[in-house]
Structure formats: structure tokens, C-alpha cells
Design a protein around this motif. Sequence first.
Motif, mmCIF file in Angstrom:
data_model
loop_
_atom_site.group_PDB
_atom_site.id
_atom_site.type_symbol
_atom_site.label_atom_id
_atom_site.label_comp_id
_atom_site.label_asym_id
_atom_site.label_seq_id
_atom_site.Cartn_x
_atom_site.Cartn_y
_atom_site.Cartn_z
ATOM 1 N N HIS A 96 0.824 -1.205 0.000
ATOM 2 C CA HIS A 96 0.000 0.000 0.000
ATOM 3 C C HIS A 96 0.857 1.253 0.000
ATOM 4 C CE1 HIS A 96 0.928 -0.700 4.244
ATOM 5 N NE2 HIS A 96 0.683 0.586 4.467
ATOM 6 N N ASP A 97 0.210 2.325 -0.406
ATOM 7 C CA ASP A 97 0.819 3.661 -0.418
ATOM 8 C C ASP A 97 -0.303 4.647 -0.115
ATOM 9 O OD1 ASP A 97 2.151 6.026 -0.873
ATOM 10 O OD2 ASP A 97 2.277 5.783 -3.045
ATOM 11 N N VAL A 98 -0.382 5.084 1.138
ATOM 12 C CA VAL A 98 -1.434 6.004 1.574
ATOM 13 C C VAL A 98 -0.790 7.348 1.892
ATOM 14 C CG1 VAL A 98 -3.255 6.447 3.258
ATOM 15 C CG2 VAL A 98 -2.780 4.095 2.529
ATOM 16 N N VAL A 99 -1.217 8.387 1.179
ATOM 17 C CA VAL A 99 -0.620 9.712 1.351
ATOM 18 C C VAL A 99 -1.719 10.744 1.600
ATOM 19 C CG1 VAL A 99 0.611 11.589 0.178
ATOM 20 C CG2 VAL A 99 1.444 9.233 -0.004
ATOM 21 N N THR A 100 -1.474 11.617 2.566
ATOM 22 C CA THR A 100 -2.323 12.778 2.803
ATOM 23 C C THR A 100 -1.546 14.031 2.425
ATOM 24 O OG1 THR A 100 -3.497 11.696 4.629
ATOM 25 C CG2 THR A 100 -3.611 14.107 4.511
ATOM 26 N N TYR A 101 -2.098 14.809 1.506
ATOM 27 C CA TYR A 101 -1.444 16.035 1.049
ATOM 28 C C TYR A 101 -1.909 17.203 1.930
ATOM 29 C CZ TYR A 101 -0.049 13.335 -3.013
ATOM 30 O OH TYR A 101 0.514 12.384 -3.836
ATOM 31 N N PRO A 102 -1.026 17.769 2.730
ATOM 32 C CA PRO A 102 -1.446 18.751 3.744
ATOM 33 C C PRO A 102 -2.063 20.021 3.177
ATOM 34 C CG PRO A 102 0.952 18.663 3.574
ATOM 35 C CD PRO A 102 0.426 17.506 2.781
ATOM 36 N N ASP A 103 -1.685 20.424 1.980
ATOM 37 C CA ASP A 103 -2.183 21.671 1.406
ATOM 38 C C ASP A 103 -3.407 21.481 0.517
ATOM 39 O OD1 ASP A 103 -0.126 23.135 2.622
ATOM 40 O OD2 ASP A 103 1.254 22.679 0.980
ATOM 41 N N ALA A 104 -3.894 20.257 0.428
ATOM 42 C CA ALA A 104 -5.024 19.952 -0.449
ATOM 43 C C ALA A 104 -6.276 19.655 0.371
ATOM 44 C CB ALA A 104 -4.699 18.759 -1.338
ATOM 45 N N GLY A 105 -7.429 19.816 -0.278
ATOM 46 C CA GLY A 105 -8.699 19.462 0.332
ATOM 47 C C GLY A 105 -9.348 18.328 -0.439
ATOM 48 N N HIS A 106 -10.647 18.212 -0.299
ATOM 49 C CA HIS A 106 -11.418 17.220 -1.037
ATOM 50 C C HIS A 106 -11.386 17.577 -2.529
ATOM 51 C CE1 HIS A 106 -14.328 13.924 -0.649
ATOM 52 N NE2 HIS A 106 -14.987 14.477 -1.664
ATOM 53 N N SER A 107 -11.505 16.564 -3.374
ATOM 54 C CA SER A 107 -11.570 16.777 -4.831
ATOM 55 C C SER A 107 -10.377 17.550 -5.369
ATOM 56 C CB SER A 107 -12.873 17.499 -5.212
ATOM 57 O OG SER A 107 -14.001 16.713 -4.904
ATOM 58 N N PHE A 108 -9.217 17.362 -4.771
ATOM 59 C CA PHE A 108 -8.042 18.112 -5.224
ATOM 60 C C PHE A 108 -7.522 17.636 -6.572
ATOM 61 C CE2 PHE A 108 -6.003 14.555 -2.917
ATOM 62 C CZ PHE A 108 -5.030 14.160 -3.833
ATOM 63 N N PHE A 109 -7.994 16.476 -7.035
ATOM 64 C CA PHE A 109 -7.474 15.905 -8.281
ATOM 65 C C PHE A 109 -8.206 16.423 -9.509
ATOM 66 C CE2 PHE A 109 -6.355 12.376 -11.199
ATOM 67 C CZ PHE A 109 -4.994 12.283 -10.943
#
Length: 234
Positions: free
Chosen positions: A180-193
Motif C-alpha cells: 500500500h501507499d497512503v498519502v495525505t497532502y497537507p495543502d489539499a482538500g477534497h476533490s483536489f485531483f
Amino acid sequence: MQTEVMFTASGGTTLPGVLTVPDGAAGPGPALVMIYELFGMTDEMRRVARDLAADGYTVLIPDLFARGPAKPICVARALRTTLRGEGRELDDLEAARRWLADRPEVDGDRIGTIGFCLGGSFALLLARTGRYKVSAPFYSGRIDLPRSCPVVASFGGKDLSTRGYPERLDARLQAMDVPHDVVTYPDAGHSFFTRTPGVMGTVAARLPIHAEYHAPSAEDAHRRIVAFFREHLG
């Protein structure tokens, strides 16, 4: 190449979808069942499918909201299915996977799934089935995993709706010894993609989930998921 297609879903109902095939595809290769956001079959979802096809993956987006009678009802039913872990949408997704596996461009033994928001929850539910080689959920709901295929998951640190879940997901996958590779991007919110246009996009950015496109996070997430797909799908 991106085309509109039809497939036979659960109960014999015919549902539409969007199929995107890599240019110059010469034989059976890896593929993805992609589940869209709450907004449904948008231009952004089609754009994401094209980007993934450019990386070598045939992508099918089944239109789960096409059953009617009204989109809000379909959305509510889909949300209920993610909470219960069972429902017609999961049957439709299995029908979509089988249809995709029978395509000449697709190696039926190398199919993964990717989903966003509501679709991220479905991607994790599909990870439990044993029918997928890899799952890539984006900002999913809180799904329990009794078992799982390899998972590459992405979340936004500003998204209050997922607060605490990435850590829980990472710990669960670690305990099961699942790649697995689980990452949380601190400067992003929901639907950041993805980009949400117009008034809806303006409103979403001001919600507690801070739903808006964040280019650095989106670009890094794309790099990560493609690397993970290459490792587990080829």
C-alpha cells in the motif's frame, strides 16, 4: 480513443459508459474500472480517463447514475450502498468489470479500479472482492477492509470529512501485510485531483471539506498511482 459504450448490467438492464483505449493498443493489456464523483459523468472524469489511457491503461467509466428516475435519487442510492457494503451499484460494477475483461484490448487478469469521492468508497469496496489487482481510492469514505488487494490511496489534509481515516486505513493495510501507499497532502482538500467549474466549484472550495483542485498534489498523486499500477498491473 474515447467512445460511448453500452453494457448489460445487473437485472439485464443496459447501462451506458465511457471507454478510453490507449492510442495504438496492440493487444491485451492492463485496464481500470473507474468510478466517478458525486457529480457523475463530467468532462473532468473523461479527462482523467484520457490521462490514464496515455499511461497505457484501458479505462471504463460505467454510468451508475443512468438508471433514473432522477440523478439525486441515484446519488442517494449509491451513497447508501457504500454505507451498507452491498447494493445494486456493486452488481453493476461487477457487470462492468466482466464486460471490460472480455474486450480484446484487455487482459482480464490485469484489472484495477480507481475512484474519486463517492467513487473512492466504491474503489475500496471493490478492493475487498478479490477480483481486482489494485485499487486507487481518492478521498474515500470510511470503508472497513476485512481483506484487500494492493491499495494506493490519496487524501487532502484540509478535508475534514476524512480526518483520521487515512491513518486508520494505513494501519489496517499494514496489519494485513497488503502492499500500500497512503498519502495525505497537507495543502489539499477534497476533490483536489479534479476541477469543479462555475458556481458549484466556488461554493465547494468554501465548504469545510475545501473541495478544489490543487495542482502540486494532483500531479504528485498521478505520479504515485501510475508507479503503483505499473508495479501491480504492469
